[in-house]
Design a protein around this motif. Structure first.
Motif, PDB file in Angstrom:
ATOM      1  N   UNK B 141      38.059  22.330 104.310  1.00 10.73           N
ATOM      2  CA  UNK B 141      37.875  20.972 104.816  1.00 10.73           C
ATOM      3  C   UNK B 141      38.909  20.596 105.873  1.00 10.73           C
ATOM      4  N   UNK B 142      40.133  21.097 105.691  1.00 13.59           N
ATOM      5  CA  UNK B 142      41.188  20.779 106.656  1.00 13.59           C
ATOM      6  C   UNK B 142      40.810  21.334 108.031  1.00 13.59           C
ATOM      7  N   UNK B 143      40.352  22.584 108.020  1.00 11.60           N
ATOM      8  CA  UNK B 143      39.954  23.211 109.279  1.00 11.60           C
ATOM      9  C   UNK B 143      38.785  22.442 109.910  1.00 11.60           C
ATOM     10  N   UNK B 144      37.796  22.117 109.060  1.00 15.28           N
ATOM     11  CA  UNK B 144      36.623  21.383 109.572  1.00 15.28           C
ATOM     12  C   UNK B 144      37.049  20.025 110.125  1.00 15.28           C
ATOM     13  N   UNK B 145      38.017  19.398 109.434  1.00 16.94           N
ATOM     14  CA  UNK B 145      38.479  18.080 109.871  1.00 16.94           C
ATOM     15  C   UNK B 145      39.143  18.178 111.244  1.00 16.94           C
ATOM     16  N   UNK B 146      39.991  19.206 111.406  1.00 14.20           N
ATOM     17  CA  UNK B 146      40.627  19.396 112.712  1.00 14.20           C
ATOM     18  C   UNK B 146      39.585  19.667 113.792  1.00 14.20           C
ATOM     19  N   UNK B 147      38.613  20.502 113.452  1.00 10.53           N
ATOM     20  CA  UNK B 147      37.564  20.825 114.433  1.00 10.53           C
ATOM     21  C   UNK B 147      36.837  19.555 114.853  1.00 10.53           C
ATOM     22  N   UNK B 148      36.465  18.747 113.845  1.00 13.17           N
ATOM     23  CA  UNK B 148      35.751  17.505 114.137  1.00 13.17           C
ATOM     24  C   UNK B 148      36.589  16.597 115.021  1.00 13.17           C
ATOM     25  N   UNK B 149      37.871  16.510 114.688  1.00 13.46           N
ATOM     26  CA  UNK B 149      38.770  15.655 115.462  1.00 13.46           C
ATOM     27  C   UNK B 149      38.834  16.114 116.921  1.00 13.46           C
ATOM     28  N   UNK B 150      38.930  17.431 117.119  1.00 14.09           N
ATOM     29  CA  UNK B 150      39.032  17.926 118.494  1.00 14.09           C
ATOM     30  C   UNK B 150      37.723  17.734 119.262  1.00 14.09           C
ATOM     31  N   UNK B 151      36.614  17.896 118.575  1.00 16.88           N
ATOM     32  CA  UNK B 151      35.328  17.683 119.252  1.00 16.88           C
ATOM     33  C   UNK B 151      35.192  16.227 119.692  1.00 16.88           C
ATOM     34  N   UNK B 152      35.543  15.332 118.762  1.00 14.55           N
ATOM     35  CA  UNK B 152      35.456  13.910 119.082  1.00 14.55           C
ATOM     36  C   UNK B 152      36.419  13.569 120.223  1.00 14.55           C
ATOM     37  N   UNK B 153      37.667  14.074 120.097  1.00 11.13           N
ATOM     38  CA  UNK B 153      38.668  13.789 121.134  1.00 11.13           C
ATOM     39  C   UNK B 153      38.214  14.353 122.480  1.00 11.13           C
ATOM     40  N   UNK B 154      37.610  15.540 122.446  1.00  8.34           N
ATOM     41  CA  UNK B 154      37.124  16.157 123.691  1.00  8.34           C
ATOM     42  C   UNK B 154      36.109  15.251 124.371  1.00  8.34           C
ATOM     43  N   UNK B 155      35.226  14.664 123.563  1.00  8.49           N
ATOM     44  CA  UNK B 155      34.211  13.758 124.109  1.00  8.49           C
ATOM     45  C   UNK B 155      34.860  12.512 124.698  1.00  8.49           C
TER      46      UNK B 155
END
Lengths: 315, 254
Positions: B141-155
């Protein structure tokens, strides 16, 4: 190297550049003259691909600026009028960044930057932050940037603006030295500079071409019918002696001092007025101290062609 | 791609030497440190399930500010500052493609944003090996959370680049981005709350898909990576970077 044909640029209803055409051949240094607001910077921005033209074409190094902007930019070094700054970079870092951006290979980059700094004489501020150097130096940093990739064409927009006389002299020398390897188009509204440096001048006013030729030829064409004379006699005697010279339209006395009278004479075009005046004074037995075609000053010539009076538009 | 790489390096350097970036980092970690210590204490006192901790740390105010305010602040200078100082003229008259400039600038903003989050990994280390907690963290979940955060931030950063390319006023650029961030994060929620969507299947589905906050809570934070959401964010990034490129090119088009 630079060919502009019928170039027009409009901003809404305002016509900044109006059907401008000129060419610059390889190895020429061409001064691009005009008063403020004449359309120099607009023309230059179209040539550099920064702004599109409304109509007409322009090619640099054989590439169309509208259709093949990237190829044009690869062959071009450009110094804008206001050299923009990235205050966080040192001069040498800025030039290395620009060299990399312009595709100078990593191997030769250090050398290219050093060479450009040498040419622009800015080696002494290499480690200073770009934001902290004086205006004159910043302008030269911009020049070094234009030179760093060693492009065949250089376009310099008012390279000496805001410089002190010494810096100006140095920049003029730099531009002169560039002729060996580069084709240079540089704009200015300071005439003396253009005359010293360029092999040809192009004058525009209100977006239109007003003159195109070698500086001394343009001046001579405008001045061919005026003569200045100084002779060892009185002012009235001189006026009387000059009156019968054929083709004389007007004469204006410049006064009399230490027994020498001076006068400016205007003649109808054609013939050799200076020779006629000399012969006339010789026949009248008046000793001539000085006799020369009366060249208008560069300033008055410039004023005349940009304001459209006195001197005919020359092409 | 040379132009993109050179632009990326220069922009990243600019972020690293900018006092604003460091101020953001300091404020973020001061706030986050305080919040996390409170959260950990809360877990310890109430004997809550430790595995929920990373999920809950999503809801911290510092995370919210990082998503709402920071993208606007990081990207406001991208093009607006270049337009204001006139350096855009030397940039766009250099032999570099507009798309490379856009990619380089966005990439630098994204990587710097990632760097701002990097020290938070240390918190995981503390939670995992700290003597005061006996947590057994699930790193999925931690990895997924970071991934989600970076995707959102990228947008959000991609939109920031676009907003910055529209104006020469950096504050306006920041404001536009902040409004967009707020809209993206809050609007679906607000609309769903104020309009009766129960009867309208399509509207309900649309709002559901667009509800970033809920998607995070229900998917990324639980370690679930939904391809459609990854595509949504990647598509959004591509869309706004494309618009930024068009915005730059518009000055070359008659």
């Amino acid at each position: 190297m630079i060919a502009v044909s019928d170039l027009t640029k409009k901003y809404g209803a305002f016509v900044a550049v109006d059907r401008l055409s000129f060419e610059v051949t390889r190895g020429e240094i061409v001064g691009f003259l005009g008063p403020n607001g004449a359309g120099k910077t607009t023309t230059i921005r179209v040539l550099t691909g920064y702004h599109p033209s409304t109509s007409g074409t322009a090619t640099l190094a054989g590439f169309d600026v509208a259709k093949d902007s990237l190829s044009v930019r690869k062959n071009l070094g450009y110094l804008p009028q206001e050299v923009p700054i990235y205050p966080e970079l040192r001069v040498v870092e800025y030039l290395r960044y620009r060299a990399a951006l312009k595709g100078v290979p990593a191997k030769g980059r250090k050398l290219a930057v050093e060479r450009a700094m040498d040419k622009a004489a800015i080696a002494d501020v290499a480690r200073k932050l770009v934001g902290n150097v004086s205006h004159g130096y910043r302008q030269r940093v911009g020049l070094a940037d234009a030179l760093v990739a060693n492009p065949p064409i250089l376009i310099l927009d008012e390279p000496t603006s805001g410089m002190d006389p010494n810096q100006r002299l140095r920049i003029k020398q730099v531009v002169k030295d560039l002729a060996a390897e580069h084709t240079v188009l540089f704009s200015s509204h300071i005439l003396a500079e253009v005359q010293d440096v360029s092999s040809r001048v192009i004058v525009i006013h209100r977006g239109r071409l007003r003159a195109d030729g070698k500086p001394h030829e343009l001046l001579a064409q405008g001045a061919s019918s005026r003569v200045f004379v100084a002779a060892r006699t009185g002012a009235q005697a001189l006026a009387a002696a000059l009156a019968p010279v054929p083709g004389l339209l007007a004469q204006a006395s410049d006064g009399e001092a230490l027994g020498i009278a001076r006068a400016h004479c205007t003649f109808a075009p054609g013939g050799d007025p200076a020779a006629a005046v000399g012969a006339q004074l010789l026949a009248a037995g008046i000793a001539v101290c000085e006799l020369r075609p009366d060249l208008p000053s560069l300033e008055s010539w410039f004023h005349a062609i940009t304001e459209g009076c006195e001197v005919e538009t020359v092409r | 791609m040379n132009g993109a790489w050179v632009t990326f390096k220069k922009e990243l350097f600019a972020y690293l030497v900018s006092p604003v970036s460091w101020l953001i980092a300091v404020l973020f970690y001061l706030m986050r440190g305080y919040e996390l210590s409170r959260l950990v204490a809360h877990f310890a006192d109430n004997r809550l399930d430790q595995e929920l901790l990373p999920t809950l740390s999503y809801g911290l105010t510092s995370t919210f500010l990082m998503v709402m305010l920071v993208p606007g602040i990081l990207t406001m200078r991208c093009f607006a500052e270049e337009r204001r100082t006139g350096s855009i003229e030397t940039l766009l008259t250099a032999p570099v493609r507009d798309v490379d400039v856009v990619l380089g600038k966005w990439g630098a903003a994204a990587v710097f944003y990632g760097l701002l989050w990097l020290p938070s990994v240390l918190v995981l280390h503390v939670l995992e090996y700290g003597w005061f907690l006996d947590a057994d963290l699930a790193f999925g979940p931690v990895f997924a959370a970071y991934l989600g955060m970076f995707l959102l931030a990228g947008l959000l950063l991609a939109f920031g680049c676009f907003a910055s390319s529209l104006t020469d006023n950096v504050l306006l650029a920041a404001l536009l981005t902040i409004i967009f961030c707020f809209g993206l994060l809050r609007l679906p929620n607000l609309v769903a709350g104020s309009v009766d969507v129960a009867g309208n299947y399509y509207l309900r589905e649309l709002l559901d898909k667009l509800d970033v906050m809920r998607n995070f809570a229900e998917w990324f934070a639980r370690g679930l990576i939904d391809t459609s959401q990854v595509v949504f964010y990647l598509g959004g990034i591509g869309f706004f970077l494309f618009l930024t490129g068009i915005s730059l090119q518009s000055r070359r088009i008659a």
